[in-house]
Enzyme design. Structure first.
Site, PDB file in Angstrom:
ATOM      1  N   HIS A 130       0.828  -1.210   0.000  1.00  0.00           N
ATOM      2  CA  HIS A 130       0.000   0.000   0.000  1.00  0.00           C
ATOM      3  C   HIS A 130       0.862   1.261   0.000  1.00  0.00           C
ATOM      4  O   HIS A 130       1.920   1.320   0.635  1.00  0.00           O
ATOM      5  CB  HIS A 130      -0.928   0.018   1.217  1.00  0.00           C
ATOM      6  CG  HIS A 130      -2.099  -0.914   1.084  1.00  0.00           C
ATOM      7  ND1 HIS A 130      -2.901  -0.946  -0.034  1.00  0.00           N
ATOM      8  CD2 HIS A 130      -2.617  -1.844   1.937  1.00  0.00           C
ATOM      9  CE1 HIS A 130      -3.853  -1.847   0.125  1.00  0.00           C
ATOM     10  NE2 HIS A 130      -3.700  -2.413   1.309  1.00  0.00           N
ATOM     11  N   CYS A 187       0.438   2.054  -5.293  1.00  0.00           N
ATOM     12  CA  CYS A 187      -0.386   3.061  -5.950  1.00  0.00           C
ATOM     13  C   CYS A 187       0.328   4.410  -5.933  1.00  0.00           C
ATOM     14  O   CYS A 187       1.164   4.688  -5.078  1.00  0.00           O
ATOM     15  CB  CYS A 187      -1.739   3.180  -5.255  1.00  0.00           C
ATOM     16  SG  CYS A 187      -2.786   1.720  -5.429  1.00  0.00           S
TER      17      CYS A 187
END
Length: 207
Positions: A130, A187
């Site tokens: 993440h 991301c």
């Protein structure tokens, strides 16, 4: 009335902040617990090898590395299974690696893409994490920084040589390749807000 509305907004904001802080705290606790669990697993593996400890460090994609990697499949690797530790000294990161890239695997650590190889097999090793937790400082990494993976089979050191930003639709970044390469993906941008459509990739290889 306006004062009441103002207090309501403040109270709602405070509750949201507390809940966010609690979730972050809980995630860190879970991450630490998984890290300790995988460290125990690796320590037990070293004991199994005897006084010599784990195999010698592999830092290239030579035949020795490929032979060493074959032993990784002695036990079935199912999704969710802890397989090692990722260490990146430059950003003070030490986190567990689990098989799979589903939300459960990424919640408290790094996930290994099942379709990619494992360290020492001489092909692409693909890890995801993440952008608002595990890899939130990934953008600070520079060419030459070391990325170390420790598994039951040994310690594998890679060195960053480039980064890239691609659209989420560009899935061809996951490829077997013909040499030992480590790819980290998260991301982008590193805000953790919304649903980013871009991906930040870090490429590293043995010396």
């Amino acid at each position: 009335m306006l004062k009441f509305i103002g207090y309501t907004f403040i109270l709602t904001g405070a509750i949201a902040l507390i809940l966010t802080g609690f979730q972050f705290y809980r995630m860190n606790i879970q991450s630490d617990e998984l890290l300790e669990e995988v460290k125990t697993m690796l320590a037990e593996a070293k004991n199994d090898y005897g006084e010599g400890g784990n195999p010698a460090e592999i830092t290239d994609s030579s035949e020795e590395a490929n032979t060493n990697g074959d032993a990784i499949h002695e036990e079935p690797i199912t999704e969710g299974k802890l397989i090692g530790v990722l260490r990146i000294p430059a950003i003070d990161l030490e986190v567990s690696i689990a098989e799979g890239t589903n939300p459960q695997e990424l919640k408290s650590g790094v996930g290994h893409e099942p379709g990619s190889s494992l360290p020492g097999e001489g092909r692409q090793v693909f890890l995801a994490g993440h952008n608002d937790s595990t890899f939130r400082r990934a953008g600070e990494l520079k060419k030459g920084d070391a990325l170390v993976i420790e598994t039951r089979q040994g310690t594998f050191t890679y060195y960053m040589y480039k980064h890239d930003i691609v659209h989420e639709s560009e899935t061809d970044v996951i490829t077997p390749g013909d040499s030992e390469t480590l790819v980290l993906m998260t991301c982008y941008p590193f805000t953790g807000w919304g649903s980013p459509t871009e991906r930040y990739l870090i490429y590293a290889k043995p010396k």
